[in-house]
Write a protein that holds these residues in place. Structure first.
Motif, PDB file in Angstrom:
ATOM      1  N   ALA A   8       5.344   0.927  -0.302  1.00  0.00           N
ATOM      2  CA  ALA A   8       5.264   2.636  -0.263  1.00  0.00           C
ATOM      3  C   ALA A   8       6.797   2.900  -0.541  1.00  0.00           C
ATOM      4  N   GLY A   9       6.776   4.152  -1.092  1.00  0.00           N
ATOM      5  CA  GLY A   9       7.969   4.629  -1.619  1.00  0.00           C
ATOM      6  C   GLY A   9       8.351   6.009  -0.862  1.00  0.00           C
ATOM      7  N   LEU A  10       9.567   6.116  -0.754  1.00  0.00           N
ATOM      8  CA  LEU A  10      10.044   7.391  -0.147  1.00  0.00           C
ATOM      9  C   LEU A  10      10.983   8.177  -1.038  1.00  0.00           C
ATOM     10  N   ILE A  42      13.323   8.365 -12.440  1.00  0.00           N
ATOM     11  CA  ILE A  42      12.008   7.426 -12.421  1.00  0.00           C
ATOM     12  C   ILE A  42      12.202   6.800 -11.131  1.00  0.00           C
ATOM     13  N   VAL A  43      10.918   6.620 -10.493  1.00  0.00           N
ATOM     14  CA  VAL A  43      10.746   6.359  -9.259  1.00  0.00           C
ATOM     15  C   VAL A  43       9.329   5.053  -9.408  1.00  0.00           C
ATOM     16  N   SER A  44       9.773   3.918  -9.364  1.00  0.00           N
ATOM     17  CA  SER A  44       8.775   2.922  -9.399  1.00  0.00           C
ATOM     18  C   SER A  44       8.306   2.092  -8.043  1.00  0.00           C
ATOM     19  N   VAL A  45       7.005   2.256  -7.628  1.00  0.00           N
ATOM     20  CA  VAL A  45       6.602   1.702  -6.531  1.00  0.00           C
ATOM     21  C   VAL A  45       5.622   0.692  -6.776  1.00  0.00           C
ATOM     22  N   LEU A  57       5.043   7.884  -1.311  1.00  0.00           N
ATOM     23  CA  LEU A  57       4.555   7.542  -2.464  1.00  0.00           C
ATOM     24  C   LEU A  57       3.620   6.338  -2.400  1.00  0.00           C
ATOM     25  N   LYS A  58       2.328   6.289  -3.172  1.00  0.00           N
ATOM     26  CA  LYS A  58       1.708   4.925  -3.034  1.00  0.00           C
ATOM     27  C   LYS A  58       2.175   4.261  -4.421  1.00  0.00           C
ATOM     28  N   PRO A  59       1.676   2.989  -4.549  1.00  0.00           N
ATOM     29  CA  PRO A  59       2.146   2.369  -5.848  1.00  0.00           C
ATOM     30  C   PRO A  59       1.904   2.840  -7.052  1.00  0.00           C
ATOM     31  N   GLY A  60       2.804   3.185  -7.871  1.00  0.00           N
ATOM     32  CA  GLY A  60       2.631   3.806  -9.265  1.00  0.00           C
ATOM     33  C   GLY A  60       4.198   3.856  -9.732  1.00  0.00           C
TER      34      GLY A  60
END
Length: 382
Positions: A154-156, A146-149, A167-170
């Protein structure tokens, strides 16, 4: 002759065994058998969830009809993951190479298979449904990563160290089967970077401590994540080198009196050496210049002397101006008797303010004129 009786509850099933060989499955109820040689036994098991018993594999291979009636065999292939639903709830995740026997006599069992290689990312509904499901033991890591941003980040996402997507926030979920999923998040807002005080020797051999404040912002998330292990630490070191170069080439007076030039040189050096790593330095400047104790005392004395000299100069200028004004007034009174008389009367007024009583005797025949004409004279009368 021995009469044996076995009782099976509603949530149970019985395995009737003779000489280590399974004879039949016992349903709920009372079961009576005549055991002439005392060779019969029954193993009572709970008939819910996973059938964790060595008999499960034996029944599947040697008694396929019994297996099909009482439980479901879940065995996903390579590159697949199976989700077992019990009564409409995702309860179990099975990895490739694992086999699970799930009782279906008391639960509504449904199995959903996913190609985790072709579709590694879970949908929103799948993530909510699967994240609380148990994973069959045997895996070293969780089946779902699970990846939380957070907001303004911004997520990689990396699969086995390879960047897959940004990834955008989410909140996101990925199948972590056959791969290792890692993630990194970066804040895209301008962030303050405080460079703590460091001792630097100026050109005139004076040791000072300089503190700087800068603001950095991620402009390209992928470059910022891949160019350096820690872009903030990288910029921190660049600022330290830049401030040593800028301050070490100047005297103390130049550092204190020309802060804008020092700031400009530091910013230019940092931006030039930073290059294109996806991060920009929006602001950078010297916050504090801390001097040694004895140097502060010396500078305070110098400033005190300068201020005292300025005060003396101003006082002399005022005295000169006042003298010049008096000289001009005297010249005017010399050429104008009326102005001289007005000045005498003004002086008389100031003198009489300090006198409580004046007695005037008219025996001389002059009366009040003696006071007005003889008490104050600014110039000998003709």
């Amino acid at each position: 002759m021995i009469r044996k009786e076995f009782i099976v509850a509603e949530n149970q099933r019985g395995l009737l065994v003779k000489d280590g060989r399974l004879l039949q499955m016992l349903d709920p109820g009372r079961h009576t058998f005549w055991d002439w040689d005392n060779r019969l036994s029954a193993e009572i098991v709970t008939a819910q969830g996973v059938f964790n018993s060595p008999w499960a594999a034996i029944i599947e291979k040697l008694h396929p009809a019994m297996a099909a009636e009482y439980f479901m065999v879940v065995r996903p292939g390579e590159g697949q993951a199976a989700v077992v639903w019990l009564d409409g709830r995702a309860s179990l995740i099975v990895r490739p190479g694992q086999a699970v026997h799930v009782w279906k006599v008391l639960n509504d069992v449904r199995v959903e298979t996913f190609d985790v290689l072709a579709e590694p990312r879970l949908g929103k509904a799948q993530l909510v449904a699967f994240e609380k499901a148990d994973t069959v033991t045997g895996g070293t890591v969780a089946a779902i990563a699970i990846v939380s941003v957070a907001e303004a980040q911004a997520g990689l996402v990396f699969f086995d160290g390879e960047l897959i997507e940004t990834l955008k926030p989410g909140r996101y979920g990925y199948w972590q089967i056959g791969r290792k999923v890692t993630a990194r998040t970066l804040d895209t807002r301008p962030l303050p970077l405080e460079v703590t005080a460091q001792e630097i020797l100026t050109r005139d051999r004076i040791s000072i401590r300089v503190t700087l404040t800068s603001f950095v912002q991620v402009a390209d998330v992928e470059k910022a994540a891949l160019a350096t292990p820690d872009y903030q630490a990288h910029i921190y070191k660049l600022v330290q080198f830049a401030v040593r170069e800028a301050v070490g080439g100047r005297t103390l007076d130049e550092v204190l009196n020309d802060r804008e030039t020092v700031d400009a040189q530091i910013v230019g050096h940092v931006r030039r050496e930073l290059g294109d790593i996806g991060v920009v330095v929006t602001e950078l400047g010297v916050k504090d210049v801390i001097l040694p104790g004895e140097m502060r005392e010396l500078i305070n004395k110098v400033i005190e002397a300068e201020k005292l000299a300025q005060a003396n100069l101003i006082r002399r200028r005022e005295e000169t101006a006042a003298t010049r004004s008096l000289l001009n007034t005297a010249k005017l009174m010399e050429d104008n008797p009326t102005l001289l008389r007005l000045k005498e009367l003004e002086s008389l007024e100031r003198v009489t303010e300090k006198i409580g009583r004046i007695d005037v005797h008219a025996s001389s025949g002059e009366g009040l004129n003696a006071v007005l004409d003889r008490l104050v004279h600014l110039k000998p009368r003709d």
